[in-house]
Design a protein around this motif. Structure first.
Motif, PDB file in Angstrom:
ATOM      1  N   SER A  26       0.845  -1.190  -0.121  1.00 16.17           N
ATOM      2  CA  SER A  26       0.134  -0.064   0.221  1.00 16.17           C
ATOM      3  C   SER A  26       0.921   1.231  -0.047  1.00 16.17           C
ATOM      4  CB  SER A  26      -0.900  -0.013   1.187  1.00 16.17           C
ATOM      5  OG  SER A  26      -0.201  -0.089   2.408  1.00 16.17           O
ATOM      6  N   VAL A  27       0.642   2.175  -0.800  1.00 18.72           N
ATOM      7  CA  VAL A  27       1.379   3.438  -1.040  1.00 18.72           C
ATOM      8  C   VAL A  27       0.272   4.710  -0.863  1.00 18.72           C
ATOM      9  CG1 VAL A  27       2.611   4.903  -2.421  1.00 18.72           C
ATOM     10  CG2 VAL A  27       3.144   2.452  -2.488  1.00 18.72           C
ATOM     11  N   GLY A  28       0.543   5.340   0.129  1.00 19.46           N
ATOM     12  CA  GLY A  28      -0.395   6.684   0.119  1.00 19.46           C
ATOM     13  C   GLY A  28       0.375   8.073  -0.257  1.00 19.46           C
ATOM     14  N   VAL A  29      -0.127   8.675  -1.375  1.00 17.01           N
ATOM     15  CA  VAL A  29       0.543   9.969  -1.797  1.00 17.01           C
ATOM     16  C   VAL A  29      -0.421  10.947  -1.251  1.00 17.01           C
ATOM     17  CG1 VAL A  29       0.965  11.236  -3.908  1.00 17.01           C
ATOM     18  CG2 VAL A  29       1.127   8.835  -3.847  1.00 17.01           C
ATOM     19  N   VAL A  30       0.157  11.862  -0.325  1.00 13.54           N
ATOM     20  CA  VAL A  30      -0.489  12.928   0.655  1.00 13.54           C
ATOM     21  C   VAL A  30      -0.120  14.220   0.121  1.00 13.54           C
ATOM     22  CG1 VAL A  30      -1.073  13.363   2.920  1.00 13.54           C
ATOM     23  CG2 VAL A  30      -0.403  10.800   2.191  1.00 13.54           C
ATOM     24  N   SER A  31      -1.138  15.244   0.341  1.00 17.48           N
ATOM     25  CA  SER A  31      -0.674  16.683   0.106  1.00 17.48           C
ATOM     26  C   SER A  31      -1.791  17.574   1.003  1.00 17.48           C
ATOM     27  CB  SER A  31      -0.721  17.098  -1.432  1.00 17.48           C
ATOM     28  OG  SER A  31      -0.173  18.493  -1.349  1.00 17.48           O
ATOM     29  N   PHE A  32      -1.248  18.715   1.251  1.00 17.12           N
ATOM     30  CA  PHE A  32      -2.310  19.547   2.120  1.00 17.12           C
ATOM     31  C   PHE A  32      -3.370  20.328   1.150  1.00 17.12           C
ATOM     32  CE2 PHE A  32       1.386  19.091   4.725  1.00 17.12           C
ATOM     33  CZ  PHE A  32       0.973  19.205   6.005  1.00 17.12           C
ATOM     34  N   TYR A  33      -3.052  20.223  -0.160  1.00 16.58           N
ATOM     35  CA  TYR A  33      -3.782  20.917  -1.150  1.00 16.58           C
ATOM     36  C   TYR A  33      -4.480  20.083  -2.337  1.00 16.58           C
ATOM     37  CZ  TYR A  33      -0.864  24.513   1.036  1.00 16.58           C
ATOM     38  OH  TYR A  33      -0.376  25.283   2.060  1.00 16.58           O
ATOM     39  N   ALA A  34      -5.753  20.588  -2.300  1.00 14.77           N
ATOM     40  CA  ALA A  34      -6.699  19.739  -3.312  1.00 14.77           C
ATOM     41  C   ALA A  34      -6.091  19.851  -4.857  1.00 14.77           C
ATOM     42  CB  ALA A  34      -8.083  20.082  -3.112  1.00 14.77           C
ATOM     43  N   ALA A  35      -5.745  21.220  -5.092  1.00 14.68           N
ATOM     44  CA  ALA A  35      -5.260  21.161  -6.497  1.00 14.68           C
ATOM     45  C   ALA A  35      -4.068  20.255  -6.826  1.00 14.68           C
ATOM     46  CB  ALA A  35      -4.773  22.730  -6.692  1.00 14.68           C
ATOM     47  N   GLN A  36      -3.108  20.237  -5.643  1.00 15.26           N
ATOM     48  CA  GLN A  36      -2.181  19.253  -6.066  1.00 15.26           C
ATOM     49  C   GLN A  36      -2.441  17.935  -6.313  1.00 15.26           C
ATOM     50  OE1 GLN A  36       1.029  20.069  -6.705  1.00 15.26           O
ATOM     51  NE2 GLN A  36       2.549  18.467  -6.345  1.00 15.26           N
TER      52      GLN A  36
END
Length: 254
Positions: free
Chosen positions: A93-103
């Protein structure tokens, strides 16, 4: 008075199959390493860069450099996980996480661009916001911090301190983003930007709070541990529109 690891054999219990070389073939990360920070203060050509801007010069809250670095790294992780015996029936399992919806939209587009025909061989990839990752864990987590005004890295410029009111400086969000990985955490962010953020930390045993340069503490420790590398070591820019990801020995270039 400090936190201690709850695992009796942390390296064994957090083992992963990945060996990541830089563009010269030197290992940036081995199976014994569980954290890496890719510094995106400067681009693949070593020049000062910033997050993406609209025609009026306003931040879009996207960072194409980080999105491309992450997409090519996920492709590499997929190849190595498959070589290590993982498959569509036993995926990592790999999670790709950001604070911003546009990203997140940009990350999904870049991942779709490099994904092999037929889908990922050995990974289950989930792209989502920090908020939605509360209470969740993944084998591997890649965090895109996005923000970079390109100012603090200019020669001779006095470093400015940034407000703790931004989401990226809220201790709750930092805690979630950096604690979801069970085996490997890789952060993509501009050191020149983040080490200047002040973070307000509430006292755990009494009323009140203190302010600390939390990212700077993290980055300095990673630098001492040789776990902080520039983006230009991860991927090569060979010419306009041409980028080459550093392959693992024994794998052909894609």
């Amino acid at each position: 008075g400090t936190l201690s690891c709850g695992l009796s054999q942390p390296d064994r219990q957090r083992a992963h199959p990945f060996v990541l070389p830089d563009i010269s073939g030197n290992p940036m990360l081995t199976a014994e390493d569980h954290v890496l920070w890719i510094d995106t203060s400067r681009g693949l050509d070593g020049q000062i860069c910033s997050e993406d801007l609209d025609p009026q010069g306003r931040p879009r809250r996207t960072n194409l450099l980080e999105a491309r670095l992450i997409s090519h790294l996920v492709l590499q992780l997929d190849r190595q996980a498959a070589a290590a015996g993982h498959s569509p029936h036993r995926r990592m399992s790999v999670g790709v996480v950001s604070f911003y919806a546009a990203q997140l939209r940009m990350l999904r587009a870049e991942l779709d661009r490099v994904k092999p025909r037929g889908g990922w061989q050995a990974l289950e990839v989930d792209v989502n916001t920090v908020i939605r990752y509360q209470g969740r864990e993944k084998d591997v987590v890649l965090v895109s911090l996005v923000r970079n005004d390109g100012r603090n890295d200019e020669p001779g410029r006095v470093q400015r301190r940034r407000s703790s009111r931004a989401n990226v400086a809220r201790y709750e969000f930092i805690n979630v983003a950096f604690s979801r990985a069970q085996e490997l955490l890789i952060v993509f962010g501009a050191r020149s930007m983040y080490e200047s953020y002040e973070v307000t930390l509430p006292y755990m045993d009494r009323e009140g709070s203190s302010t600390r340069m939390v990212y700077k503490d993290i980055l300095n420790q990673l630098d001492r541990d040789a776990r902080l590398i520039p983006a230009s070591r991860l991927m090569r820019k060979d010419g306009p529109g041409q980028r080459q990801f550093a392959p693992r020995p024994g794998y052909g270039n894609r």
